[in-house]
Scaffold this active site. Structure first.
Site, PDB file in Angstrom:
ATOM      1  N   LYS A 116      -3.691  -0.582  -6.492  1.00  0.00           N
ATOM      2  CA  LYS A 116      -4.150  -0.209  -5.154  1.00  0.00           C
ATOM      3  C   LYS A 116      -5.656  -0.049  -5.189  1.00  0.00           C
ATOM      4  O   LYS A 116      -6.226   0.311  -6.222  1.00  0.00           O
ATOM      5  CB  LYS A 116      -3.523   1.122  -4.721  1.00  0.00           C
ATOM      6  CG  LYS A 116      -3.514   1.327  -3.224  1.00  0.00           C
ATOM      7  CD  LYS A 116      -2.343   0.587  -2.610  1.00  0.00           C
ATOM      8  CE  LYS A 116      -2.186   0.849  -1.149  1.00  0.00           C
ATOM      9  NZ  LYS A 116      -0.842   0.421  -0.723  1.00  0.00           N
TER      10      LYS A 116
HETATM   11  N1  GLU Z   1      -0.307  -2.362   1.550  1.00  0.00           N
HETATM   12  C1  GLU Z   1       1.037  -2.834   1.579  1.00  0.00           C
HETATM   13  C2  GLU Z   1       1.945  -1.883   0.824  1.00  0.00           C
HETATM   14  O1  GLU Z   1       1.635  -0.721   0.639  1.00  0.00           O
HETATM   15  C3  GLU Z   1       1.164  -4.273   1.142  1.00  0.00           C
HETATM   16  C4  GLU Z   1       0.729  -4.578  -0.249  1.00  0.00           C
HETATM   17  C5  GLU Z   1       0.707  -6.049  -0.595  1.00  0.00           C
HETATM   18  O2  GLU Z   1       1.138  -6.854   0.204  1.00  0.00           O
HETATM   19  O3  GLU Z   1       0.233  -6.363  -1.682  1.00  0.00           O
HETATM   20  O4  GLU Z   1       3.028  -2.225   0.463  1.00  0.00           O
END
Ligand code: GLU
Length: 426
Positions: A116
């Site tokens: 993240k």
């Molecule tokens: N931000 C989204 C999540 O928390 C998508 C992450 C992604 O597609 O890599 O799942």
């Protein structure tokens, strides 16, 4: 040797999503009988990067922003996870969100680890030019972390396809090759996937429908409250309404809105797009507080806003029979026991909101193939992934006699731990 894991008790008045993540991880690890070295290797991120990003603002002054990227695990494949732009971003939050991505990808069986990113900023107060310079500066700082085979960002709170386009462009320039697969959630013309924008909300709907089937809740006779009206909340509300459910409450930063007869979600979405950035002034419902929305008499509650919304303070007042977590970490760990004792079924974040990263995976596959799928194919495959993952977690919850949340952690940790075992450690 099986060890008892006890992390420091969470600081109750200052909820920390990392504590909430660790509590559930430790509980599931204990049930699985995870050995100490595996536990230790999975509890901390593989890589933590913090950068300072100087950006020239429109007024000519230079502001310095804090940026992070945490790679929690790359055991199952390249790490995957969104980038968050928000004033509240901090390292513990990013670490928790990165670990949740590892568990999420493992639960739905896509070949990714978890990561993240985040920048502490207020995107609502920044111009397009400032956001572009900040994003390009962050991409340069992370250019050795990101990579189509290494670490693949995507949108999260406060970011969108335009921001993904700048990342793709800056990264491609730096490397001297067009690299659409370095980021997902891109605009369609740049190699985005059909269905990606709706994917998280769609997965929430599929999870909710599957859980409603188990609980024998008839959609046509059900009421739903949705907290948050961003991408996930608004699409979940819209798709739940299309299933015949009555959406009695929605909310965003301007407050919560309640209508016992049901809210016209298309009208609310149109209001948001046409008149203002928020639901402020929306006339189709009466204004209530956020707290009232969470504790309304509705069959299904979909928290799709922020972390730590359901806590030990309000959990006992929740009336919903089913909670489907659209957001990451909307329930603090100190509320789990209360919800369990009340018999409320919680479809946890790492399962319920995994539709987004599942379609991100499809986008990445399409980019690497250079061949694009129809929306019908994307949705069909994503729905199948979500339903299968739900059944796997549901079966584990029966097998271990635990909540769906702990079952999801068990399924995920088991998978990552056995991969670690096979790959070996020296
Ligand atoms: N931000 C989204 C999540 O928390 C998508 C992450 C992604 O597609 O890599 O799942």
């Amino acid at each position: 040797m099986t060890v008892k894991y006890k992390e420091p008790a969470p600081i109750v008045d200052h909820l920390n999503p990392l504590d909430s993540m660790m509590e559930r991880f430790s509980e599931a690890a204990e049930i699985l009988g995870l050995d100490e070295s595996t536990y230790n290797s999975l509890k901390s991120p593989e890589k933590t990067v913090a950068v300072s990003l100087p950006v020239t603002m429109d007024n000519g002054k230079i502001e310095v922003f804090e940026g992070y990227r945490v790679v929690h695990s790359s055991k199952l494949g390249p790490s995957k996870g969104g980038i968050r732009y928000a004033p509240s971003v901090n390292l513990d939050e990013v670490k928790a969100l990165a670990a949740w991505m590892t568990w999420k990808c493992a639960v739905v069986g896509i070949p990714y680890g978890g990561a993240k990113g985040g920048i502490k900023c207020n995107p609502r107060e920044m111009s397009v030019g400032e956001l572009e310079r900040l994003t390009r500066s962050y991409t340069v700082a992370m250019s050795d972390i990101f990579g189509p085979e290494k670490d693949i960002p995507a949108p999260d709170m406060g970011t969108n396809p335009q921001i993904m386009a700048w990342i793709m462009d800056e990264y491609s320039k730096l490397k001297g090759v067009a690299s659409p697969a370095v980021v997902t959630g891109k605009p369609l013309v740049l190699g985005g996937s059909l269905g990606r924008v709706e994917a998280t909300g769609r997965g929430v709907m599929v999870s909710a429908r599957t859980a409603m089937g188990k609980l024998k809740i008839n959609p046509a006779k059900s009421t739903v409250a949705v907290q948050g009206f961003g991408n996930v909340g608004s699409i979940s509300a819209k798709l739940m309404a299309l299933q015949g459910c009555k959406i009695v409450a929605i909310s965003d930063i301007s407050g919560a809105y309640y209508n016992v007869k049901g809210i016209d979600i298309d009208e609310a979405i149109a209001y948001l797009k046409n008149y203002s950035d928020t639901l402020e002034g929306y006339k189709g419902a009466e204004k209530i507080t956020n707290e009232e929305l969470l504790t309304l008499n509705a069959d299904v509650l979909i928290p799709a806003a922020l972390e730590d919304q359901i806590t030990e303070k309000n959990a006992s007042k929740i009336q919903a029979k089913l909670i489907v977590e659209g957001a990451n970490g909307p329930t603090a760990s100190n509320a789990d026991k209360i919800l369990n004792e009340k018999g409320i079924i919680v479809v946890p974040d790492i399962l319920a909101n995994a539709g987004g990263v599942s379609v991100s995976y499809f986008e990445w596959v399409q980019n690497r193939l250079g061949y694009f799928w129809t929306e019908e194919r994307v949705n069909r495959r994503a729905d199948r992934i979500m339903k299968q993952a739900f059944e796997t977690v549901y079966a584990a919850s029966l097998k271990y006699d635990v909540s769906m949340r702990i079952a999801a952690y068990i399924v995920a940790i088991d998978k990552v731990a056995s991969t670690r075992q096979l790959r070996g450690t020296y």
